[in-house]
Design a protein around this motif. Sequence first.
Motif, PDB file in Angstrom:
ATOM      1  N   LYS A 195       0.827  -1.208   0.000  1.00  0.00           N
ATOM      2  CA  LYS A 195       0.000   0.000   0.000  1.00  0.00           C
ATOM      3  C   LYS A 195       0.861   1.257   0.000  1.00  0.00           C
ATOM      4  O   LYS A 195       0.499   2.263  -0.594  1.00  0.00           O
ATOM      5  N   ASN A 196       2.016   1.197   0.651  1.00  0.00           N
ATOM      6  CA  ASN A 196       2.892   2.373   0.742  1.00  0.00           C
ATOM      7  C   ASN A 196       3.548   2.730  -0.582  1.00  0.00           C
ATOM      8  O   ASN A 196       4.099   3.817  -0.721  1.00  0.00           O
ATOM      9  N   GLN A 197       3.545   1.815  -1.536  1.00  0.00           N
ATOM     10  CA  GLN A 197       4.164   2.081  -2.834  1.00  0.00           C
ATOM     11  C   GLN A 197       3.137   2.309  -3.945  1.00  0.00           C
ATOM     12  O   GLN A 197       3.511   2.548  -5.092  1.00  0.00           O
ATOM     13  N   ALA A 198       1.862   2.253  -3.605  1.00  0.00           N
ATOM     14  CA  ALA A 198       0.810   2.399  -4.610  1.00  0.00           C
ATOM     15  C   ALA A 198       0.504   3.864  -4.875  1.00  0.00           C
ATOM     16  O   ALA A 198       0.568   4.697  -3.975  1.00  0.00           O
ATOM     17  N   ASP A 199       0.166   4.157  -6.127  1.00  0.00           N
ATOM     18  CA  ASP A 199      -0.307   5.499  -6.476  1.00  0.00           C
ATOM     19  C   ASP A 199      -1.759   5.666  -6.042  1.00  0.00           C
ATOM     20  O   ASP A 199      -2.154   6.721  -5.552  1.00  0.00           O
ATOM     21  N   LEU A 200      -2.553   4.615  -6.234  1.00  0.00           N
ATOM     22  CA  LEU A 200      -3.974   4.636  -5.901  1.00  0.00           C
ATOM     23  C   LEU A 200      -4.306   3.537  -4.897  1.00  0.00           C
ATOM     24  O   LEU A 200      -3.769   2.432  -4.989  1.00  0.00           O
ATOM     25  N   LEU A 201      -5.208   3.859  -3.986  1.00  0.00           N
ATOM     26  CA  LEU A 201      -5.730   2.859  -3.062  1.00  0.00           C
ATOM     27  C   LEU A 201      -7.161   2.546  -3.486  1.00  0.00           C
ATOM     28  O   LEU A 201      -7.968   3.458  -3.705  1.00  0.00           O
ATOM     29  N   VAL A 202      -7.467   1.261  -3.618  1.00  0.00           N
ATOM     30  CA  VAL A 202      -8.809   0.823  -3.996  1.00  0.00           C
ATOM     31  C   VAL A 202      -9.585   0.558  -2.713  1.00  0.00           C
ATOM     32  O   VAL A 202      -9.233  -0.317  -1.937  1.00  0.00           O
ATOM     33  N   ARG A 203     -10.620   1.346  -2.519  1.00  0.00           N
ATOM     34  CA  ARG A 203     -11.494   1.189  -1.352  1.00  0.00           C
ATOM     35  C   ARG A 203     -12.870   0.775  -1.849  1.00  0.00           C
ATOM     36  O   ARG A 203     -13.289   1.185  -2.918  1.00  0.00           O
ATOM     37  N   TYR A 204     -13.546  -0.014  -1.061  1.00  0.00           N
ATOM     38  CA  TYR A 204     -14.882  -0.453  -1.448  1.00  0.00           C
ATOM     39  C   TYR A 204     -15.748  -0.549  -0.210  1.00  0.00           C
ATOM     40  O   TYR A 204     -15.252  -0.618   0.919  1.00  0.00           O
ATOM     41  N   GLY A 205     -17.025  -0.531  -0.429  1.00  0.00           N
ATOM     42  CA  GLY A 205     -17.961  -0.654   0.677  1.00  0.00           C
ATOM     43  C   GLY A 205     -19.333  -1.046   0.156  1.00  0.00           C
ATOM     44  O   GLY A 205     -19.629  -0.947  -1.034  1.00  0.00           O
ATOM     45  N   PHE A 206     -20.152  -1.492   1.064  1.00  0.00           N
ATOM     46  CA  PHE A 206     -21.519  -1.881   0.760  1.00  0.00           C
ATOM     47  C   PHE A 206     -22.457  -0.951   1.514  1.00  0.00           C
ATOM     48  O   PHE A 206     -22.430  -0.906   2.736  1.00  0.00           O
ATOM     49  N   THR A 207     -23.235  -0.194   0.781  1.00  0.00           N
ATOM     50  CA  THR A 207     -24.159   0.768   1.374  1.00  0.00           C
ATOM     51  C   THR A 207     -25.525   0.112   1.511  1.00  0.00           C
ATOM     52  O   THR A 207     -26.099  -0.336   0.514  1.00  0.00           O
ATOM     53  N   PRO A 208     -26.061   0.051   2.737  1.00  0.00           N
ATOM     54  CA  PRO A 208     -27.381  -0.570   2.903  1.00  0.00           C
ATOM     55  C   PRO A 208     -28.494   0.311   2.343  1.00  0.00           C
ATOM     56  O   PRO A 208     -28.450   1.530   2.445  1.00  0.00           O
ATOM     57  N   VAL A 209     -29.458  -0.351   1.732  1.00  0.00           N
ATOM     58  CA  VAL A 209     -30.649   0.310   1.195  1.00  0.00           C
ATOM     59  C   VAL A 209     -31.843  -0.508   1.676  1.00  0.00           C
ATOM     60  O   VAL A 209     -31.870  -1.719   1.491  1.00  0.00           O
ATOM     61  N   GLU A 210     -32.807   0.152   2.312  1.00  0.00           N
ATOM     62  CA  GLU A 210     -33.986  -0.561   2.781  1.00  0.00           C
ATOM     63  C   GLU A 210     -35.145  -0.350   1.815  1.00  0.00           C
ATOM     64  O   GLU A 210     -35.371   0.763   1.345  1.00  0.00           O
ATOM     65  N   HIS A 211     -35.848  -1.439   1.525  1.00  0.00           N
ATOM     66  CA  HIS A 211     -37.010  -1.396   0.641  1.00  0.00           C
ATOM     67  C   HIS A 211     -38.206  -1.944   1.403  1.00  0.00           C
ATOM     68  O   HIS A 211     -38.100  -2.975   2.068  1.00  0.00           O
ATOM     69  N   PHE A 212     -39.328  -1.249   1.299  1.00  0.00           N
ATOM     70  CA  PHE A 212     -40.554  -1.748   1.899  1.00  0.00           C
ATOM     71  C   PHE A 212     -41.411  -2.329   0.794  1.00  0.00           C
ATOM     72  O   PHE A 212     -41.686  -1.673  -0.205  1.00  0.00           O
ATOM     73  N   GLN A 213     -41.808  -3.574   0.975  1.00  0.00           N
ATOM     74  CA  GLN A 213     -42.692  -4.235   0.023  1.00  0.00           C
ATOM     75  C   GLN A 213     -43.979  -4.540   0.768  1.00  0.00           C
ATOM     76  O   GLN A 213     -43.979  -5.290   1.738  1.00  0.00           O
ATOM     77  N   GLY A 214     -45.052  -3.931   0.320  1.00  0.00           N
ATOM     78  CA  GLY A 214     -46.303  -4.138   1.023  1.00  0.00           C
ATOM     79  C   GLY A 214     -47.487  -3.861   0.141  1.00  0.00           C
ATOM     80  O   GLY A 214     -47.372  -3.504  -1.022  1.00  0.00           O
ATOM     81  N   ASN A 215     -48.651  -4.017   0.746  1.00  0.00           N
ATOM     82  CA  ASN A 215     -49.876  -3.739   0.015  1.00  0.00           C
ATOM     83  C   ASN A 215     -50.927  -3.220   0.975  1.00  0.00           C
ATOM     84  O   ASN A 215     -50.839  -3.404   2.174  1.00  0.00           O
ATOM     85  N   VAL A 216     -51.902  -2.584   0.418  1.00  0.00           N
ATOM     86  CA  VAL A 216     -53.003  -2.059   1.206  1.00  0.00           C
ATOM     87  C   VAL A 216     -54.265  -2.181   0.355  1.00  0.00           C
ATOM     88  O   VAL A 216     -54.245  -1.960  -0.854  1.00  0.00           O
ATOM     89  N   LEU A 217     -55.352  -2.587   0.982  1.00  0.00           N
ATOM     90  CA  LEU A 217     -56.639  -2.671   0.305  1.00  0.00           C
ATOM     91  C   LEU A 217     -57.502  -1.539   0.830  1.00  0.00           C
ATOM     92  O   LEU A 217     -57.718  -1.428   2.043  1.00  0.00           O
ATOM     93  N   GLN A 218     -57.972  -0.702  -0.036  1.00  0.00           N
ATOM     94  CA  GLN A 218     -58.804   0.422   0.380  1.00  0.00           C
ATOM     95  C   GLN A 218     -60.217   0.230  -0.151  1.00  0.00           C
ATOM     96  O   GLN A 218     -60.412  -0.275  -1.247  1.00  0.00           O
ATOM     97  N   PHE A 219     -61.159   0.681   0.632  1.00  0.00           N
ATOM     98  CA  PHE A 219     -62.559   0.551   0.281  1.00  0.00           C
ATOM     99  C   PHE A 219     -63.262   1.810   0.744  1.00  0.00           C
ATOM    100  O   PHE A 219     -62.973   2.323   1.819  1.00  0.00           O
ATOM    101  N   GLY A 220     -64.122   2.318  -0.051  1.00  0.00           N
ATOM    102  CA  GLY A 220     -64.822   3.515   0.395  1.00  0.00           C
ATOM    103  C   GLY A 220     -66.074   3.771  -0.398  1.00  0.00           C
ATOM    104  O   GLY A 220     -66.240   3.300  -1.511  1.00  0.00           O
ATOM    105  N   PHE A 221     -66.992   4.477   0.212  1.00  0.00           N
ATOM    106  CA  PHE A 221     -68.184   4.952  -0.464  1.00  0.00           C
ATOM    107  C   PHE A 221     -68.646   6.190   0.285  1.00  0.00           C
ATOM    108  O   PHE A 221     -68.199   6.464   1.393  1.00  0.00           O
ATOM    109  N   GLY A 222     -69.516   6.929  -0.293  1.00  0.00           N
ATOM    110  CA  GLY A 222     -69.945   8.140   0.377  1.00  0.00           C
ATOM    111  C   GLY A 222     -71.262   8.653  -0.145  1.00  0.00           C
ATOM    112  O   GLY A 222     -71.796   8.165  -1.135  1.00  0.00           O
TER     113      GLY A 222
END
Length: 176
Positions: A73-100
């Motif tokens: 690493k001390n002799q490198a011009d570039l350092l390769v860094r990496y990481g994993f960024t968490p992403v949360e996804h919501f998967q759902g459903n809703v049933l709506q009903f209405g009258f008026g």
Amino acid sequence: MRWLGVLFAVMLAGCVSPVVIDHRTDTNFAGYQTYAMDPPANDQKVLSLDGQRVQEAVTAALANTALRPASSKNQADLLVRYGFTPVEHFQGNVLQFGFGFWHSNYGIGAETPVQGETTREYKLQVMLADRASKQVVWQATSRDTLYLDMSSERRARKISTMVQEMFKRYPPGTDG
């Protein structure tokens, strides 16, 4: 004529890059000749195998560039860094009903509760940092994600594909 619009939309969707690339515009990338891996200090145990996969994929991708591995690493011009960024996804459903009723502005409505689950996925980010200045000069972030339930073979293929797509556009200005 409507089908022409649909075809055009599909073609445009196919043009979206699978990765997002960013870089310092004042960087002379031709001046870099060597690189070394610089894994994250807090590599999560769940992702440590993925870290190995990233390193293998980066080494394979950089074999097609002017960059060569440094002996340390001390002799490198570039350092390769990496990481994993968490992403949360919501998967759902809703049933709506209405009258008026319109009379006297009264109405009735009903709604069922939202049902679903939150899943956590991870986006891969790879950065190249100038070792001397300690500044990131190039970075790529995948649009695609990894999730914990993937098979080992599929994870390895997906990471390899992500990294190959990233380095198709290194150095900046190349189209791959």
